[in-house]
Design a protein around this motif. Structure first.
Motif, PDB file in Angstrom:
ATOM      1  N   TRP A 199      -0.285  12.064   0.365  1.00 41.86           N
ATOM      2  CA  TRP A 199      -0.299  11.601  -0.260  1.00 41.86           C
ATOM      3  C   TRP A 199       0.905  10.774  -1.313  1.00 41.86           C
ATOM      4  O   TRP A 199       1.938  12.099  -0.946  1.00 41.86           O
ATOM      5  CB  TRP A 199      -1.323  11.814  -1.870  1.00 41.86           C
ATOM      6  CG  TRP A 199      -1.149  12.923  -2.064  1.00 41.86           C
ATOM      7  CD1 TRP A 199       0.224  13.923  -2.452  1.00 41.86           C
ATOM      8  CD2 TRP A 199      -1.466  14.545  -2.069  1.00 41.86           C
ATOM      9  NE1 TRP A 199       0.407  14.940  -2.329  1.00 41.86           N
ATOM     10  CE2 TRP A 199      -0.993  15.406  -2.069  1.00 41.86           C
ATOM     11  CE3 TRP A 199      -2.775  14.558  -0.972  1.00 41.86           C
ATOM     12  CZ2 TRP A 199      -1.591  16.724  -2.456  1.00 41.86           C
ATOM     13  CZ3 TRP A 199      -3.801  15.398  -1.107  1.00 41.86           C
ATOM     14  CH2 TRP A 199      -2.748  16.887  -1.930  1.00 41.86           C
ATOM     15  N   LYS A 200       1.107   9.590  -1.769  1.00 49.78           N
ATOM     16  CA  LYS A 200       2.595   9.449  -2.547  1.00 49.78           C
ATOM     17  C   LYS A 200       1.839   9.078  -4.459  1.00 49.78           C
ATOM     18  O   LYS A 200       1.181   8.035  -4.202  1.00 49.78           O
ATOM     19  CB  LYS A 200       3.140   8.646  -2.151  1.00 49.78           C
ATOM     20  CG  LYS A 200       4.625   8.125  -2.742  1.00 49.78           C
ATOM     21  CD  LYS A 200       5.540   8.389  -2.082  1.00 49.78           C
ATOM     22  CE  LYS A 200       6.866   7.399  -2.981  1.00 49.78           C
ATOM     23  NZ  LYS A 200       7.982   8.483  -2.592  1.00 49.78           N
ATOM     24  N   PHE A 201       2.054   9.989  -5.330  1.00 51.45           N
ATOM     25  CA  PHE A 201       1.640   9.075  -6.743  1.00 51.45           C
ATOM     26  C   PHE A 201       3.103   8.256  -7.115  1.00 51.45           C
ATOM     27  O   PHE A 201       3.937   8.723  -7.877  1.00 51.45           O
ATOM     28  CB  PHE A 201       1.532  11.036  -7.402  1.00 51.45           C
ATOM     29  CG  PHE A 201       0.546  11.624  -6.835  1.00 51.45           C
ATOM     30  CD1 PHE A 201      -0.445  11.384  -6.454  1.00 51.45           C
ATOM     31  CD2 PHE A 201       1.201  12.402  -5.860  1.00 51.45           C
ATOM     32  CE1 PHE A 201      -1.116  11.970  -6.206  1.00 51.45           C
ATOM     33  CE2 PHE A 201       0.559  13.681  -5.507  1.00 51.45           C
ATOM     34  CZ  PHE A 201      -1.130  13.148  -5.139  1.00 51.45           C
ATOM     35  N   VAL A 202       2.757   6.869  -7.235  1.00 56.24           N
ATOM     36  CA  VAL A 202       3.550   5.709  -7.904  1.00 56.24           C
ATOM     37  C   VAL A 202       3.477   5.750  -9.427  1.00 56.24           C
ATOM     38  O   VAL A 202       1.936   5.834  -9.390  1.00 56.24           O
ATOM     39  CB  VAL A 202       3.983   4.592  -7.326  1.00 56.24           C
ATOM     40  CG1 VAL A 202       4.447   4.373  -7.934  1.00 56.24           C
ATOM     41  CG2 VAL A 202       4.110   4.710  -5.458  1.00 56.24           C
ATOM     42  N   VAL A 203       3.908   6.132 -10.193  1.00 58.26           N
ATOM     43  CA  VAL A 203       4.194   6.469 -11.287  1.00 58.26           C
ATOM     44  C   VAL A 203       4.660   5.336 -12.461  1.00 58.26           C
ATOM     45  O   VAL A 203       5.677   4.754 -12.141  1.00 58.26           O
ATOM     46  CB  VAL A 203       4.591   7.581 -12.689  1.00 58.26           C
ATOM     47  CG1 VAL A 203       4.437   7.659 -14.028  1.00 58.26           C
ATOM     48  CG2 VAL A 203       3.827   8.775 -11.214  1.00 58.26           C
ATOM     49  N   ILE A 209      -1.308   5.949 -12.373  1.00 63.60           N
ATOM     50  CA  ILE A 209      -0.258   6.638 -11.390  1.00 63.60           C
ATOM     51  C   ILE A 209      -1.231   5.591 -10.210  1.00 63.60           C
ATOM     52  O   ILE A 209      -2.584   6.044 -10.183  1.00 63.60           O
ATOM     53  CB  ILE A 209      -1.349   8.076 -11.639  1.00 63.60           C
ATOM     54  CG1 ILE A 209      -0.371   8.811 -12.442  1.00 63.60           C
ATOM     55  CG2 ILE A 209      -0.797   8.268 -10.365  1.00 63.60           C
ATOM     56  CD1 ILE A 209      -1.113  10.146 -12.989  1.00 63.60           C
ATOM     57  N   LEU A 210      -0.794   5.293  -9.505  1.00 66.72           N
ATOM     58  CA  LEU A 210      -1.102   4.661  -8.230  1.00 66.72           C
ATOM     59  C   LEU A 210      -0.726   5.656  -6.853  1.00 66.72           C
ATOM     60  O   LEU A 210      -0.237   6.741  -6.449  1.00 66.72           O
ATOM     61  CB  LEU A 210       0.543   3.198  -7.615  1.00 66.72           C
ATOM     62  CG  LEU A 210       0.748   2.961  -8.934  1.00 66.72           C
ATOM     63  CD1 LEU A 210       1.736   1.565  -8.099  1.00 66.72           C
ATOM     64  CD2 LEU A 210      -0.492   1.871  -9.223  1.00 66.72           C
ATOM     65  N   VAL A 211      -1.794   6.078  -6.325  1.00 69.01           N
ATOM     66  CA  VAL A 211      -2.365   6.839  -5.393  1.00 69.01           C
ATOM     67  C   VAL A 211      -2.073   6.242  -4.097  1.00 69.01           C
ATOM     68  O   VAL A 211      -3.365   5.651  -3.357  1.00 69.01           O
ATOM     69  CB  VAL A 211      -3.819   7.436  -5.383  1.00 69.01           C
ATOM     70  CG1 VAL A 211      -3.788   8.769  -4.182  1.00 69.01           C
ATOM     71  CG2 VAL A 211      -3.468   8.105  -7.127  1.00 69.01           C
ATOM     72  N   LYS A 217       2.981  -5.153  -4.226  1.00 65.27           N
ATOM     73  CA  LYS A 217       3.812  -6.045  -4.432  1.00 65.27           C
ATOM     74  C   LYS A 217       4.789  -5.566  -5.959  1.00 65.27           C
ATOM     75  O   LYS A 217       6.419  -5.766  -5.939  1.00 65.27           O
ATOM     76  CB  LYS A 217       3.856  -7.254  -4.532  1.00 65.27           C
ATOM     77  CG  LYS A 217       4.935  -8.728  -4.835  1.00 65.27           C
ATOM     78  CD  LYS A 217       4.453 -10.455  -4.847  1.00 65.27           C
ATOM     79  CE  LYS A 217       4.381 -10.680  -6.433  1.00 65.27           C
ATOM     80  NZ  LYS A 217       4.093 -12.024  -5.887  1.00 65.27           N
ATOM     81  N   LEU A 218       4.079  -5.703  -7.169  1.00 61.88           N
ATOM     82  CA  LEU A 218       4.961  -5.115  -8.271  1.00 61.88           C
ATOM     83  C   LEU A 218       5.680  -3.675  -8.490  1.00 61.88           C
ATOM     84  O   LEU A 218       6.300  -3.592  -8.445  1.00 61.88           O
ATOM     85  CB  LEU A 218       3.508  -5.438  -9.422  1.00 61.88           C
ATOM     86  CG  LEU A 218       2.728  -5.962  -9.596  1.00 61.88           C
ATOM     87  CD1 LEU A 218       1.933  -5.761  -9.938  1.00 61.88           C
ATOM     88  CD2 LEU A 218       4.373  -6.805 -10.357  1.00 61.88           C
ATOM     89  N   ALA A 219       4.371  -2.606  -7.422  1.00 56.76           N
ATOM     90  CA  ALA A 219       5.897  -1.465  -7.656  1.00 56.76           C
ATOM     91  C   ALA A 219       6.025  -1.312  -5.761  1.00 56.76           C
ATOM     92  O   ALA A 219       7.014   0.325  -6.002  1.00 56.76           O
ATOM     93  CB  ALA A 219       4.173  -0.162  -7.345  1.00 56.76           C
ATOM     94  N   GLY A 220       6.777  -2.460  -5.683  1.00 58.26           N
ATOM     95  CA  GLY A 220       7.198  -1.957  -4.300  1.00 58.26           C
ATOM     96  C   GLY A 220       6.944  -0.883  -3.149  1.00 58.26           C
ATOM     97  O   GLY A 220       7.465  -0.556  -2.079  1.00 58.26           O
TER      98      GLY A 220
END
Length: 178
Positions: free
Chosen positions: A46-50, A80-82, A138-141
C-alpha cells in the motif's frame, strides 16, 4: 474507551464540519495505525496519499461524487487515497499457490485501522470504493499503472451516532462447524 466500545461507535460518516480542520498530530497517529497494519508476508502492499489541501480536497471530493453517489465527499477536509503497491515475492508466491489475492485483504485491514484510529481521535470517516479513479489519479499525481482502490474521507462528523444494524450473532458465528 475499550476496543469493543470503539468498534461499536465507529460508523460511516457522510457529513463533515467544513469549518474544522483535522489536526496534523491526529492525522499522523491515524497514518501510523495504517502503517502498522499487518499484511501477508509483511508485504505492506500500500501507499497512502493524504489529500488535506483544501482546494485539492474539494476537487478529489467532486471526483468521488459520481452518478449521485458520495456527494458529501467534497466537504471532507481530508481524503486518504489507498493505492495498491506490489507485493513481495513471498506474498506473490503464496497468492499463486493458494489462489488468494492477499493485497486486497491487506488493504482492507489497513483501511479498518485507519477508520478505527480516526474514531479513537474523535473523527468521522467513510471508506469509499465508488469514484472516478482516472481523475483522482491525475489530481494526485498517481501513476496510471497503479490501482487506486479506496478513498477514505476523514473529518469532524456533524451527525449523531446511530444504532448499528447488524445480523444477529447466530447468523454470522458458528463453532467447530459451518
Amino acid at each position: 474507551m475499550d476496543f469493543l466500545q470503539l468498534v461499536a461507535s465507529r460508523q460511516s460518516d457522510r457529513a463533515y464540519d467544513m469549518t474544522r480542520a483535522v489536526e496534523p498530530e491526529k492525522l499522523e497517529r491515524i497514518l501510523e495505525a495504517a502503517r502498522l497494519a499487518p499484511s501477508a508476508c509483511n508485504a505492506q502492499p500500500w501507499k497512502f496519499v493524504v489529500i488535506n489541501d483544501p482546494d485539492l480536497s474539494v476537487k478529489v471530493g467532486k471526483a468521488t461524487a459520481g452518478l449521485g453517489m458520495n456527494k458529501f465527499a467534497k466537504d471532507a477536509p481530508v481524503h486518504i487515497l489507498v493505492v495498491e503497491e506490489s507485493m513481495n515475492i513471498t506474498s506473490f508466491l503464496g497468492a499463486k499457490i493458494k489462489d488468494k489475492y492477499f493485497p486486497l485483504v491487506d488493504i482492507g485491514i489497513a483501511a479498518a485501522h485507519i477508520t478505527l484510529a480516526a474514531e479513537s481521535e474523535g473523527l468521522g470517516s467513510c471508506i469509499l470504493g465508488w469514484f472516478d479513479e482516472k481523475e483522482i489519479k491525475k489530481l494526485a499525481g498517481i501513476p496510471s499503472s497503479k490501482r487506486l482502490l479506496l478513498v477514505i474521507t476523514i473529518g469532524y462528523s456533524v451527525k449523531e451516532k446511530r444504532k448499528k444494524a447488524r445480523k444477529p450473532k447466530e447468523k454470522v458465528v458458528s463453532y467447530n462447524k459451518y
